[in-house]
Design a protein around this motif. Structure first.
Motif, PDB file in Angstrom:
ATOM      1  N   THR A  40      -1.413  10.334  -5.720  1.00 21.88           N
ATOM      2  CA  THR A  40      -1.971   9.234  -4.928  1.00 21.88           C
ATOM      3  C   THR A  40      -1.682   7.849  -5.523  1.00 21.88           C
ATOM      4  O   THR A  40      -2.260   6.854  -5.079  1.00 21.88           O
ATOM      5  N   LYS A  41      -0.796   7.797  -6.519  1.00 26.59           N
ATOM      6  CA  LYS A  41      -0.480   6.499  -7.161  1.00 26.59           C
ATOM      7  C   LYS A  41      -0.084   5.451  -6.123  1.00 26.59           C
ATOM      8  O   LYS A  41       0.618   5.781  -5.160  1.00 26.59           O
ATOM      9  N   THR A  42      -0.544   4.241  -6.346  1.00 27.54           N
ATOM     10  CA  THR A  42      -0.366   3.057  -5.486  1.00 27.54           C
ATOM     11  C   THR A  42      -1.215   3.109  -4.203  1.00 27.54           C
ATOM     12  O   THR A  42      -1.299   2.116  -3.504  1.00 27.54           O
ATOM     13  N   MET A 203       8.730  17.801  -6.248  1.00 29.72           N
ATOM     14  CA  MET A 203       8.086  16.631  -5.675  1.00 29.72           C
ATOM     15  C   MET A 203       8.441  16.625  -4.180  1.00 29.72           C
ATOM     16  O   MET A 203       8.880  17.644  -3.646  1.00 29.72           O
ATOM     17  N   SER A 204       8.259  15.500  -3.517  1.00 32.47           N
ATOM     18  CA  SER A 204       8.502  15.471  -2.072  1.00 32.47           C
ATOM     19  C   SER A 204       9.898  15.975  -1.701  1.00 32.47           C
ATOM     20  O   SER A 204      10.076  16.682  -0.715  1.00 32.47           O
ATOM     21  N   GLY A 205      10.906  15.593  -2.505  1.00 33.37           N
ATOM     22  CA  GLY A 205      12.285  15.882  -2.130  1.00 33.37           C
ATOM     23  C   GLY A 205      12.797  17.251  -2.525  1.00 33.37           C
ATOM     24  O   GLY A 205      13.818  17.712  -1.988  1.00 33.37           O
ATOM     25  N   VAL A 218       3.170  21.964  -7.369  1.00 30.74           N
ATOM     26  CA  VAL A 218       4.090  20.933  -6.884  1.00 30.74           C
ATOM     27  C   VAL A 218       3.314  19.613  -6.808  1.00 30.74           C
ATOM     28  O   VAL A 218       2.137  19.598  -6.455  1.00 30.74           O
ATOM     29  N   ARG A 219       3.976  18.526  -7.178  1.00 28.42           N
ATOM     30  CA  ARG A 219       3.336  17.209  -7.245  1.00 28.42           C
ATOM     31  C   ARG A 219       3.929  16.338  -6.142  1.00 28.42           C
ATOM     32  O   ARG A 219       5.058  15.893  -6.233  1.00 28.42           O
ATOM     33  N   VAL A 220       3.150  16.124  -5.094  1.00 29.56           N
ATOM     34  CA  VAL A 220       3.719  15.504  -3.898  1.00 29.56           C
ATOM     35  C   VAL A 220       2.979  14.216  -3.538  1.00 29.56           C
ATOM     36  O   VAL A 220       1.761  14.220  -3.377  1.00 29.56           O
ATOM     37  N   GLY A 221       3.723  13.128  -3.431  1.00 28.19           N
ATOM     38  CA  GLY A 221       3.153  11.844  -3.036  1.00 28.19           C
ATOM     39  C   GLY A 221       3.676  11.393  -1.688  1.00 28.19           C
ATOM     40  O   GLY A 221       2.984  11.443  -0.666  1.00 28.19           O
ATOM     41  N   THR A 222       4.937  10.953  -1.683  1.00 36.77           N
ATOM     42  CA  THR A 222       5.546  10.340  -0.496  1.00 36.77           C
ATOM     43  C   THR A 222       5.378  11.166   0.777  1.00 36.77           C
ATOM     44  O   THR A 222       5.020  10.626   1.828  1.00 36.77           O
ATOM     45  N   ALA A 223       5.627  12.444   0.708  1.00 36.97           N
ATOM     46  CA  ALA A 223       5.584  13.276   1.919  1.00 36.97           C
ATOM     47  C   ALA A 223       4.164  13.380   2.484  1.00 36.97           C
ATOM     48  O   ALA A 223       3.986  13.670   3.665  1.00 36.97           O
ATOM     49  N   ARG A 227       5.936   6.260   2.164  1.00 33.69           N
ATOM     50  CA  ARG A 227       6.737   5.578   1.131  1.00 33.69           C
ATOM     51  C   ARG A 227       5.888   4.560   0.411  1.00 33.69           C
ATOM     52  O   ARG A 227       5.214   3.767   1.046  1.00 33.69           O
ATOM     53  N   ARG A 228       5.945   4.566  -0.921  1.00 33.36           N
ATOM     54  CA  ARG A 228       5.213   3.562  -1.695  1.00 33.36           C
ATOM     55  C   ARG A 228       5.909   2.212  -1.590  1.00 33.36           C
ATOM     56  O   ARG A 228       7.122   2.141  -1.579  1.00 33.36           O
ATOM     57  N   LYS A 229       5.107   1.147  -1.558  1.00 31.92           N
ATOM     58  CA  LYS A 229       5.683  -0.205  -1.450  1.00 31.92           C
ATOM     59  C   LYS A 229       6.395  -0.593  -2.733  1.00 31.92           C
ATOM     60  O   LYS A 229       7.463  -1.163  -2.721  1.00 31.92           O
TER      61      LYS A 229
END
Ligand SMILES: *Cc1c(COP(=O)(O)O)cnc(C)c1O
Length: 233
Positions: A40-42, A203-205, A218-223, A227-229
């Protein structure tokens, strides 16, 4: 609560869940062998709250400055906090107050510091040995040859428990090939420490390749969140 945001995150989660289920099926693995850590970073504490409402229990962060505040804001939620970023020893006291799992343990000094601060806080923290799969520790991670020694140190240190291993796929290599090496290292560690079952990879990709090669987390943010700014590794 922002209903639009909740709808967005629910859609992201459904898509990630479908990808994990598909990858597990393709690998002949049960879905419950893989844990989703939502990175959840950013993104704000409100997004963590939405994820918790959707049933997510594992939250990942990579910067203490941001994570410590968010963990406090979400202290009422039944969450497990994963620290996945590069960690400086002067931040360990703060991280030890909220992190349940530290994925980025890559040197002796860090093992000693986490152990000391965990004991001080009356907590027990799971530590994963982060591996630099390209054998270049510049971006964090221990060289493969140093992994067994670090694992022993974690196992012998009060306040911490050896959880397993973690890696980020190196740039410029097919992720599956790199994750296969991670699995070999994980199995070597498990031979001496049967409880160290965690393989944090994907990760997401590249989550499907990671699951194909034994990832348990699995460590998933973007998906999940978009997209993080800012570019934050
Ligand atoms: C940001 C981050 C992730 C999530 O990456 P996405 O590509 O956004 O899914 C996973 N692991 C680590 C260590 C990270 O810093």
């Amino acid at each position: 609560m922002d209903v639009t945001r909740k709808t967005q995150i629910a859609a992201g989660l459904a898509e990630v869940e479908a990808r994990i289920a598909e990858a597990c099926a393709a690998a002949g693995r049960a879905r419950d062998e893989v844990t989703l850590v939502a990175v959840t970073k950013t993104y704000p504490a409100e997004d963590v709250r939405i994820l918790a409402g959707l049933g997510v229990r594992e939250i990942g962060e990579n910067r203490d400055q941001e994570a410590s505040v968010k963990a406090r804001e979400c202290a009422d939620l039944p969450l497990t906090w994963h620290f996945v970023g590069q960690l400086q020893t002067n931040k360990v006291r703060s991280v030890a107050a909220y992190a349940d799992v530290v994925h980025s343990v890559d040197r002796s000094r860090l093992v000693a510091a986490i152990g000391r601060e965990a004991v001080r806080a009356g907590r027990r923290i799971s530590c994963l040995v982060q591996v630099a799969l390209d054998d270049d520790p510049a971006r964090g991670g221990a060289r493969a040859a140093d992994v067994p020694g670090l694992a022993e140190e974690i196992a012998a240190t009060e306040g911490v428990r050896l959880g397993g291993v973690m890696a980020v796929a190196p740039l410029g290599e097919e992720p599956g090939k790199a994750f296969a090496r991670l699995r070999d290292l994980a199995l070597a560690v498990q031979a001496g420490h049967p409880g160290a079952t965690i393989i944090s990879a994907g990760m997401s990709g590249d989550l499907a390749q990671a699951i194909a090669h034994g990832a348990t987390h699995v460590r998933v943010g973007t998906a999940l969140l978009g997209r993080r700014k800012l570019f934050v590794r």
